[in-house]
Design a protein around this motif. Structure first.
Motif, PDB file in Angstrom:
ATOM      1  N   ASP A   1      31.685  57.079  41.314  1.00  0.00           N
ATOM      2  CA  ASP A   1      31.922  57.368  39.904  1.00  0.00           C
ATOM      3  C   ASP A   1      32.117  58.876  39.699  1.00  0.00           C
TER       4      ASP A   1
ATOM      5  N   ASP B   1      44.479  60.523  41.654  1.00  0.00           N
ATOM      6  CA  ASP B   1      43.999  59.842  40.447  1.00  0.00           C
ATOM      7  C   ASP B   1      42.492  59.640  40.503  1.00  0.00           C
TER       8      ASP B   1
ATOM      9  N   SER C   1      39.688  61.281  38.003  1.00  0.00           N
ATOM     10  CA  SER C   1      38.685  60.442  37.354  1.00  0.00           C
ATOM     11  C   SER C   1      37.278  60.963  37.633  1.00  0.00           C
TER      12      SER C   1
ATOM     13  N   LYS D   1      36.449  64.171  35.671  1.00  0.00           N
ATOM     14  CA  LYS D   1      36.075  63.853  34.281  1.00  0.00           C
ATOM     15  C   LYS D   1      34.668  63.276  34.208  1.00  0.00           C
ATOM     16  N   ASN D   2      34.361  62.348  35.119  1.00  0.00           N
ATOM     17  CA  ASN D   2      33.046  61.707  35.110  1.00  0.00           C
ATOM     18  C   ASN D   2      31.927  62.690  35.443  1.00  0.00           C
TER      19      ASN D   2
END
Length: 378
Positions: free
Chosen positions: A313, A340, A344, A347-348
């Motif tokens: 994550d 990608d 992600s 951001k997480n």
């Protein structure tokens, strides 16, 4: 300091051992008191040495070193003289015992910053710590769980509180560029066997052998529980491996916080390859600093790390125990090949940091725990 800044400094004072090298400009003297032992403190130490044999001091105060015991006495007597009734002792369970010996009516909270209660205390020392504290604060839940599993005496209900570490939001430098053509890997911390630096270097070789455009930066200096000589030998072993395999690895040495921020800004990921056989991490600040800069983290599944890194994550957890370089390389490769996924995780990482690991959040959790045990009013 971050915690006290967010609280009422009229209610919270901080004691530490006197250190002539400290720059007065770096701390608020109305909050911080650096305790210097007096002649009376030294007299108390003499009485202590007469009353307790070496092994008795070691058992009761977790140390028999005169310098440590002298500070314990000086701090405890300072507390008594100032009339403090509520004390939070950081790191040293031996100081808890001295505070209670000199100030039996004082209410004490023990604040533990690692995951090692179950490895550093005997059963009798653990029971004494429980008896002499109204609560134990820890930076992760793992420390409390492991202590409960290890000791016969269990933590009383609502005696253990998790206060996760936090760091201030780090402003991105103006020249910050999120994605680079070259994929940069950063290690930040002590260079020692416990931190598993050689495993990361071996993982880096695996990636280089695949002709990936990656680079490795080792930020930090030698530092180990086994002594500077052992740390120096370990660093020499790392550099010998690098030389034998014709690798290019950047060693920065010690960096100031502002210098380190520049490195965080210009790398893709942070890797903390702690050796699970040698160390149980508490909640490493390097991980939180990286997340505050929006960097995914790859770290070993030990101590409090899985309470910060959510696997796949905001980073990856490494589960291997022996020779886990290949697993580290595989996790780095996933991010290297999948932009990608990297976006992600960036951001997480930042979102999870903002929700759970800011200095403000740490202070709020700390204050809530103090309110829960009646140290301060709600």
């Amino acid at each position: 300091m971050d915690t006290v800044k967010h609280l009422n400094k009229e209610k919270f004072q901080v004691l530490s051992s006197s250190n002539h090298t400290l720059d007065p400009a770096t701390y608020d003297s109305s909050i911080f008191h650096h305790v210097k032992p007096t002649l009376i403190d030294r007299y108390f130490l003499l009485l202590l040495k007469i009353k307790y044999r070496y092994w008795q001091k070691k058992e009761r105060f977790i140390t028999a070193q005169n310098q440590q015991l002298l500070y314990f006495i000086a701090a405890s007597r300072f507390i008594k003289k100032r009339g403090y009734k509520k004390v939070i002792v950081h790191v040293s369970p031996g100081l808890v015992q001295m505070v209670k010996l000199i100030n039996p009516n004082c209410k004490v909270v023990f604040y533990h910053h690692g995951t090692s209660l179950h490895t550093k205390l005997s059963e009798s020392q653990w029971q004494r710590l429980l008896k002499n504290t109204v609560a134990i604060f820890g930076v992760n839940q793992a420390a409390g769980d492991l202590a409960n599993a290890h000791f016969k005496a269990k933590l009383p209900s609502k005696h253990y509180f998790k206060i996760a570490n936090g760091v201030d939001l780090i402003a991105h430098p103006k020249n910050h560029q999120l994605y680079k053509e070259s994929f940069k890997i950063l290690f930040s911390g002590r260079i020692c066997k416990e931190k598993g630096v050689l495993e990361l270097i071996k993982a880096y070789k695996i990636l280089i052998d695949k002709n990936y455009d990656v680079s490795l930066i080792i930020a930090g200096h030698v530092g180990t529980k086994r002594g500077l000589q052992a740390g120096g030998m370990y660093l020499a072993t790392c550099k010998q491996y690098i030389s034998e395999h014709n690798l290019e690895v950047s060693f920065t040495g010690f960096l100031s916080q502002s210098e380190l921020i520049q490195f965080y800004a210009n790398v893709n990921i942070l890797v903390l390859p702690t050796d699970p056989k040698l160390s149980l991490e508490g909640m490493p600040l390097s991980i939180l600093e990286a997340m505050a800069m929006g960097k995914p983290v790859i770290a070993t599944n030990v101590g409090g790390i899985p309470e910060v890194i959510q696997d796949e994550d905001n980073g990856f957890l490494v589960y291997g125990i022996e020779s886990y370089a290949k697993e580290i390389a595989e996790k780095i490769e996933k991010l290297y090949l999948d932009k990608d996924l990297e976006k992600s995780m960036v951001k997480n990482a930042l979102n999870i940091y903002k929700e759970n690991f800011t200095a403000k959040k740490m202070s709020e959790t700390f204050l809530e725990a103090l309110q829960e045990i009646g140290y301060v009013q709600k």
